[in-house]
Write a protein that holds these residues in place. Sequence first.
Motif, PDB file in Angstrom:
ATOM      1  N   ARG A 290      -4.249  -8.440 -10.100  1.00  0.00           N
ATOM      2  CA  ARG A 290      -5.226  -8.939  -9.124  1.00  0.00           C
ATOM      3  C   ARG A 290      -4.574  -9.169  -7.763  1.00  0.00           C
ATOM      4  O   ARG A 290      -5.123  -8.822  -6.729  1.00  0.00           O
ATOM      5  CB  ARG A 290      -5.850 -10.212  -9.651  1.00  0.00           C
ATOM      6  N   TRP A 291      -3.376  -9.766  -7.762  1.00  0.00           N
ATOM      7  CA  TRP A 291      -2.673  -9.977  -6.492  1.00  0.00           C
ATOM      8  C   TRP A 291      -2.398  -8.648  -5.808  1.00  0.00           C
ATOM      9  O   TRP A 291      -2.547  -8.529  -4.599  1.00  0.00           O
ATOM     10  CB  TRP A 291      -1.368 -10.729  -6.706  1.00  0.00           C
ATOM     11  N   ASP A 292      -1.997  -7.655  -6.576  1.00  0.00           N
ATOM     12  CA  ASP A 292      -1.751  -6.342  -5.995  1.00  0.00           C
ATOM     13  C   ASP A 292      -3.030  -5.765  -5.398  1.00  0.00           C
ATOM     14  O   ASP A 292      -3.025  -5.239  -4.292  1.00  0.00           O
ATOM     15  CB  ASP A 292      -1.173  -5.381  -7.037  1.00  0.00           C
ATOM     16  N   ALA A 293      -4.128  -5.872  -6.127  1.00  0.00           N
ATOM     17  CA  ALA A 293      -5.412  -5.353  -5.643  1.00  0.00           C
ATOM     18  C   ALA A 293      -5.859  -6.068  -4.368  1.00  0.00           C
ATOM     19  O   ALA A 293      -6.491  -5.473  -3.495  1.00  0.00           O
ATOM     20  CB  ALA A 293      -6.482  -5.497  -6.725  1.00  0.00           C
ATOM     21  N   ASP A 294      -5.492  -7.337  -4.248  1.00  0.00           N
ATOM     22  CA  ASP A 294      -5.843  -8.121  -3.063  1.00  0.00           C
ATOM     23  C   ASP A 294      -4.896  -7.869  -1.894  1.00  0.00           C
ATOM     24  O   ASP A 294      -5.080  -8.422  -0.815  1.00  0.00           O
ATOM     25  CB  ASP A 294      -5.854  -9.620  -3.391  1.00  0.00           C
ATOM     26  N   GLY A 295      -3.853  -7.062  -2.130  1.00  0.00           N
ATOM     27  CA  GLY A 295      -2.904  -6.737  -1.077  1.00  0.00           C
ATOM     28  C   GLY A 295      -1.815  -7.777  -0.872  1.00  0.00           C
ATOM     29  O   GLY A 295      -1.102  -7.750   0.134  1.00  0.00           O
ATOM     30  N   ALA A 296      -1.668  -8.685  -1.810  1.00  0.00           N
ATOM     31  CA  ALA A 296      -0.634  -9.725  -1.705  1.00  0.00           C
ATOM     32  C   ALA A 296       0.747  -9.123  -1.937  1.00  0.00           C
ATOM     33  O   ALA A 296       0.896  -8.089  -2.592  1.00  0.00           O
ATOM     34  CB  ALA A 296      -0.895 -10.833  -2.727  1.00  0.00           C
TER      35      ALA A 296
ATOM     36  N   LEU B  38       1.121  -2.419 -14.885  1.00  0.00           N
ATOM     37  CA  LEU B  38       2.114  -2.815 -13.884  1.00  0.00           C
ATOM     38  C   LEU B  38       3.092  -1.683 -13.583  1.00  0.00           C
ATOM     39  O   LEU B  38       3.552  -1.549 -12.453  1.00  0.00           O
ATOM     40  CB  LEU B  38       2.855  -4.067 -14.343  1.00  0.00           C
ATOM     41  N   MET B  39       3.386  -0.865 -14.583  1.00  0.00           N
ATOM     42  CA  MET B  39       4.274   0.267 -14.338  1.00  0.00           C
ATOM     43  C   MET B  39       3.627   1.255 -13.368  1.00  0.00           C
ATOM     44  O   MET B  39       4.298   1.841 -12.524  1.00  0.00           O
ATOM     45  CB  MET B  39       4.635   0.957 -15.658  1.00  0.00           C
ATOM     46  N   ALA B  40       2.303   1.441 -13.459  1.00  0.00           N
ATOM     47  CA  ALA B  40       1.591   2.329 -12.535  1.00  0.00           C
ATOM     48  C   ALA B  40       1.658   1.783 -11.112  1.00  0.00           C
ATOM     49  O   ALA B  40       1.871   2.544 -10.159  1.00  0.00           O
ATOM     50  CB  ALA B  40       0.143   2.503 -12.980  1.00  0.00           C
ATOM     51  N   ILE B  41       1.486   0.485 -10.963  1.00  0.00           N
ATOM     52  CA  ILE B  41       1.581  -0.134  -9.635  1.00  0.00           C
ATOM     53  C   ILE B  41       2.987   0.039  -9.085  1.00  0.00           C
ATOM     54  O   ILE B  41       3.182   0.395  -7.925  1.00  0.00           O
ATOM     55  CB  ILE B  41       1.190  -1.621  -9.707  1.00  0.00           C
ATOM     56  N   THR B  42       3.978  -0.208  -9.925  1.00  0.00           N
ATOM     57  CA  THR B  42       5.373  -0.084  -9.503  1.00  0.00           C
ATOM     58  C   THR B  42       5.694   1.349  -9.097  1.00  0.00           C
ATOM     59  O   THR B  42       6.343   1.585  -8.078  1.00  0.00           O
ATOM     60  CB  THR B  42       6.310  -0.534 -10.643  1.00  0.00           C
ATOM     61  N   ALA B  43       5.220   2.306  -9.860  1.00  0.00           N
ATOM     62  CA  ALA B  43       5.467   3.719  -9.530  1.00  0.00           C
ATOM     63  C   ALA B  43       4.841   4.072  -8.189  1.00  0.00           C
ATOM     64  O   ALA B  43       5.455   4.770  -7.369  1.00  0.00           O
ATOM     65  CB  ALA B  43       4.917   4.616 -10.633  1.00  0.00           C
ATOM     66  N   GLY B  44       3.629   3.601  -7.955  1.00  0.00           N
ATOM     67  CA  GLY B  44       2.968   3.859  -6.682  1.00  0.00           C
ATOM     68  C   GLY B  44       3.718   3.262  -5.509  1.00  0.00           C
ATOM     69  O   GLY B  44       3.877   3.893  -4.455  1.00  0.00           O
ATOM     70  N   ARG B  45       4.214   2.042  -5.689  1.00  0.00           N
ATOM     71  CA  ARG B  45       4.994   1.407  -4.618  1.00  0.00           C
ATOM     72  C   ARG B  45       6.312   2.134  -4.381  1.00  0.00           C
ATOM     73  O   ARG B  45       6.757   2.265  -3.254  1.00  0.00           O
ATOM     74  CB  ARG B  45       5.230  -0.059  -4.934  1.00  0.00           C
ATOM     75  N   PHE B  46       6.929   2.607  -5.464  1.00  0.00           N
ATOM     76  CA  PHE B  46       8.177   3.342  -5.292  1.00  0.00           C
ATOM     77  C   PHE B  46       7.933   4.641  -4.537  1.00  0.00           C
ATOM     78  O   PHE B  46       8.714   5.017  -3.665  1.00  0.00           O
ATOM     79  CB  PHE B  46       8.845   3.640  -6.638  1.00  0.00           C
ATOM     80  N   GLU B  47       6.843   5.321  -4.854  1.00  0.00           N
ATOM     81  CA  GLU B  47       6.520   6.557  -4.136  1.00  0.00           C
ATOM     82  C   GLU B  47       6.334   6.292  -2.649  1.00  0.00           C
ATOM     83  O   GLU B  47       6.791   7.070  -1.811  1.00  0.00           O
ATOM     84  CB  GLU B  47       5.267   7.205  -4.723  1.00  0.00           C
ATOM     85  N   GLN B  48       5.673   5.201  -2.307  1.00  0.00           N
ATOM     86  CA  GLN B  48       5.507   4.843  -0.897  1.00  0.00           C
ATOM     87  C   GLN B  48       6.866   4.557  -0.258  1.00  0.00           C
ATOM     88  O   GLN B  48       7.148   4.990   0.857  1.00  0.00           O
ATOM     89  CB  GLN B  48       4.611   3.618  -0.756  1.00  0.00           C
ATOM     90  N   PHE B  49       7.699   3.792  -0.968  1.00  0.00           N
ATOM     91  CA  PHE B  49       9.018   3.436  -0.452  1.00  0.00           C
ATOM     92  C   PHE B  49       9.874   4.681  -0.242  1.00  0.00           C
ATOM     93  O   PHE B  49      10.510   4.855   0.789  1.00  0.00           O
ATOM     94  CB  PHE B  49       9.715   2.477  -1.416  1.00  0.00           C
ATOM     95  N   ALA B  50       9.890   5.555  -1.230  1.00  0.00           N
ATOM     96  CA  ALA B  50      10.736   6.748  -1.165  1.00  0.00           C
ATOM     97  C   ALA B  50      10.084   7.870  -0.376  1.00  0.00           C
ATOM     98  O   ALA B  50      10.742   8.856  -0.065  1.00  0.00           O
ATOM     99  CB  ALA B  50      11.055   7.220  -2.580  1.00  0.00           C
TER     100      ALA B  50
END
Length: 88
Positions: free
Chosen positions: A31-37, A68-80
């Motif tokens: 939920r925090w991720d969806a809210d952009g926190a 959570l792994m899907a969220i983490t993968a998405g953030r890593f793709e943005q970072f990399a």
Amino acid sequence: MTSLGWINRGGHEAPRLHDLHHTFAVRRLVRWDADGAEVGHKMLTLSTYMGHAEIFYTYWYLIAVPELMAITAGRFEQFADLGGDDDA
């Protein structure tokens, strides 16, 4: 227990208190991720709310959860910038 939205990942016959803690922690982070926190900054809040003496006890609840792994993968793709411009 599927009517409550619980997913039995541990093979137990009935939900345990630990399962409720796990479900709460995962849903709160999603939920925090969806809210952009900034989820990383929220971990101490979650750990305190759950009554953990050390933050690593809270991280333990979150290991290898598909959502959570899907969220983490998405953030890593943005970072990399894996899907972005190729400077080579």
